[in-house]
Structures are given as structure tokens and as C-alpha cells.
Design a protein around this motif. Structure first.
Motif, PDB file in Angstrom:
ATOM      1  N   LEU A 253      32.372 -69.984 -24.508  1.00 20.56           N
ATOM      2  CA  LEU A 253      30.958 -69.635 -24.332  1.00 20.56           C
ATOM      3  C   LEU A 253      30.826 -68.228 -23.768  1.00 20.56           C
ATOM      4  O   LEU A 253      31.745 -67.714 -23.130  1.00 20.56           O
ATOM      5  N   THR A 263      22.632 -68.291 -22.068  1.00 24.97           N
ATOM      6  CA  THR A 263      22.002 -69.124 -23.097  1.00 24.97           C
ATOM      7  C   THR A 263      21.013 -68.274 -23.891  1.00 24.97           C
ATOM      8  O   THR A 263      20.629 -67.183 -23.458  1.00 24.97           O
ATOM      9  N   THR A 270      23.641 -72.644 -26.124  1.00 20.26           N
ATOM     10  CA  THR A 270      24.710 -71.720 -25.717  1.00 20.26           C
ATOM     11  C   THR A 270      25.206 -70.837 -26.849  1.00 20.26           C
ATOM     12  O   THR A 270      25.953 -69.901 -26.625  1.00 20.26           O
TER      13      THR A 270
END
Ligand code: NDP
Length: 309
Positions: A253, A263, A270
Motif C-alpha cells: 500500500l 487512501t 487504498t
């Protein structure tokens, strides 16, 4: 390997609220509580700003209520800590407590954050012997004693105010010449007769034979009138911010420089399909129980939409 449609990691306001929504949506969510069951709020005192509690509520009680509410809607709450993640392909696989693997179609990361320390060797040396990052947990040991709280934000003010009801004297050590805390917390802190705010001061070390007996202080670091002195204290409380728990997701991520999960704007998405981040692990700005709860709700709604698609 066990497989679930919706896996929630974390038991703060974000995790439990995600559990309530995902449960009511019939996703049969499984939630792992992590190391600190109930999250950071279980170490706080009175929560006065969570809507629906006009008289305030203890952090512990609030988390109990949220947990019960999640369980009422078939959210299966389990003890266990996510220690590894493989998000390289679907279904995503999480390892719990270094041994059990569980796969999922959608994942809600609500792992929160923990308190930061100054990084002094003395913090380790006196850990459990006068150094703490949680006034609610350890304040009891400092009744009628002298303590110092490091930090100038809302947490520092809150900790100092709590400690002022137990200790005989509380110093707040602030490295800048102003408090960053909200106006109301500043006023309460500055007007409390037991609290003295030391602006432009830093703790650079600790001393004491059997536990903390004082702090080595530096005043006005780097300025012409820089000076140092020793401040006798019995306990030091750190309240200088938090570190998000995102390490196990770092390879998959996008994180910011501190480690907060990035985000998509105004959503808990994500960037990985079906993986959502909610609460303090993805919020470097608001970090409130109510904003965490709200993002947990958003994450569960997005998980439901994703699964329906
Ligand atoms: P903040 O980031 O707001 O404040 C951290 C404080 O610690 C700052 O004064 C900062 O100084 C200081 N600091 C950071 N690193 C060091 C260091 N190495 N040495 C000395 N001082 C240091 O964190 P908080 O935990 O206080 O608050 C986080 C968020 O949670 C905020 O949004 C806050 O409003 C919210 N909160 C709300 C509460 C409530 O509403 N009841 C209660 C508690 C928190 P500097 O200013 O120089 O960077």
C-alpha cells in the motif's frame, strides 16, 4: 485455510464500527482485536466529545459498547494480532499471531497507531520505573508526587489535566513557545493551579538511582541564552504524537513519510481492490474517535459494494 468475505483488523472505533456495518450488511465479518483490545481509547479517561454521550463516557465503556454492538450483528470478534500480510493477489491472506493464516475477499485495515517516545536511551532505562506514555494506566502510581508531561498537543493537555487530579505538581514540557492543543484544552491547562507549562523546554535525559528522580532539561535550544538545569520529578509521561501500525502492509500500500496509509481522497479505498483503511492508521489529521468510527462505516459500505460487484 479459513476463508471469510470480510476481514477486519483492529478493535478501535474504526474496527468495531466497520464490524457493525459489515455485520448488518450480512457480510459475516471476522474481526481480530490486535494487541490493545479496544484501541487507544481504552487508555484515555473521559471522552466528552463522542456524540450521544451528553455526560461523557469513559473510553473503556465506549469501546465495550461498540464491541457489544458489533457482536449483536454477527461480527465475530476474535483475539489475535495480524503479524503478516500477503496482498500480492486475491484472495488476500493474513497471518494471525505468526501461525494461523486466514484469507479474505475484502480487508478493512483499522490497526490504529501508538504513542511515540523521544528516543532517549533513558526512556528505555527507566521504562516501567517512572516513564510512561499513558497517564490513565500509570497515573495512579504518582499520587501526591511530581510529574512532567512532554508535548504541547491535546494529548499532552489531557494527560496533564488527568494527572493534576492525582499528582501534587505537573509540569508540561513544550519545545515551542506555544501549545498546539485546542483552545479549550489550552485554557484548562494554563488555568490549572497545579500545572506549570514550561515553554521552549526539552527533556534531554533522566536521572535517579531506583527509578526516575528527575529530568535533565534544556531551555531555548540553539539560542544565545540556551541553558540547562535539572528538574526533580518522580515520573515522565510522553504525549508527543503517534506512529501508525501499517508496517505489515508497507510493501503493498502507499504510505506517507510517517507511515499513515494513503487512501483515495474522501474514501477509505487504498488503491488495492477490496482493501480499505479506516481510523488512525490512515488519518494524520483528525484522529478523533468519531472520525475513526465514521471511516470504519465508510470502509464497510465500500467493502459491501465491492463484494456485490
Ligand atoms: P499532536 O501531533 O497534536 O501534538 C504532538 C505534540 O508533541 C506537539 O506539541 C509537538 O511539538 C510535540 N512533539 C512531537 N515530537 C516531539 C519531540 N520529539 N520532542 C518534544 N515535543 C515533541 O499529537 P496529540 O497526540 O496531542 O494529538 C493528536 C491528535 O489527536 C490531534 O488532532 C488532537 O487534536 C487529537 N486529540 C484530541 C483529543 C480530544 O479532543 N479530546 C485528545 C487527544 C488528542 P511541535 O508542536 O513542536 O511539533
Amino acid at each position: 485455510m479459513e476463508h471469510v468475505r470480510c476481514l477486519i483488523i483492529g478493535s478501535g472505533p474504526a474496527g468495531y464500527t466497520a464490524g457493525i456495518y459489515a455485520g448488518r450488511a450480512g457480510l459475516k465479518p471476522v474481526l481480530y482485536e490486535g494487541m490493545q483490545i479496544g484501541g487507544q481509547l481504552t487508555t484515555t479517561t473521559e471522552v466528552e466529545n463522542f456524540p450521544g454521550y451528553p455526560e461523557g463516557v469513559s473510553g473503556f465503556q465506549l469501546m465495550e459498547d461498540l464491541r457489544n454492538q458489533a457482536q449483536r450483528f454477527d461480527c465475530e470478534v476474535r483475539s489475535g494480532m495480524a503479524t503478516a500480510a500477503d496482498l500480492s493477489q486475491r484472495p488476500y491472506v493474513l497471518t494471525i499471531d505468526d501461525e494461523n493464516k486466514i484469507s479474505c475477499d475484502s480487508l478493512i485495515i483499522a490497526t490504529g497507531a501508538t504513542a511515540k517516545y523521544l528516543g532517549l536511551a533513558d526512556e528505555q532505562k527507566y521504562s516501567g520505573m517512572g516513564v510512561s506514555a499513558c497517564a490513565t494506566c500509570d497515573g495512579f502510581f504518582y499520587r501526591q508526587k511530581t510529574v512532567a508531561v512532554v508535548g504541547g498537543g491535546d494529548t499532552a493537555c489531557e494527560e496533564a489535566l488527568y494527572l493534576s487530579s492525582l499528582a501534587s505538581k505537573v509540569y508540561v514540557v513544550v519545545r515551542k513557545n506555544y501549545l498546539r492543543a485546542s483552545k479549550i484544552m489550552q485554557e484548562r491547562t494554563l488555568n490549572n493551579p497545579k500545572i506549570t507549562v514550561l515553554f521552549e523546554h526539552e527533556v534531554v535525559g533522566l536521572y535517579g538511582d531506583n527509578g526516575v528522580e528527575g529530568a535533565h532539561m534544556l531551555k531555548k535550544r540553539g539560542q544565545a541564552d540556551e541553558s540547562s538545569f535539572d528538574l526533580p520529578i518522580d515520573g515522565l509521561f510522553l504525549a508527543i504524537g503517534h506512529k501508525p501500525h501499517s508496517e505489515i502492509f508497507a510493501s503493498y500500500l502507499k504510505l506517507d513519510e510517517v507511515g499513515y496509509i494513503i487512501t483515495e481522497p474522501n474514501t477509505p479505498k487504498t488503491g488495492l481492490p477490496g482493501v480499505f483503511a479506516a481510523g488512525d492508521v490512515a488519518d494524520s489529521v483528525y484522529r478523533q474517535a468519531v472520525t475513526a468510527a465514521a471511516s470504519g462505516c465508510q470502509a464497510a459500505i465500500e467493502a459491501e459494494r465491492f463484494l456485490n460487484e
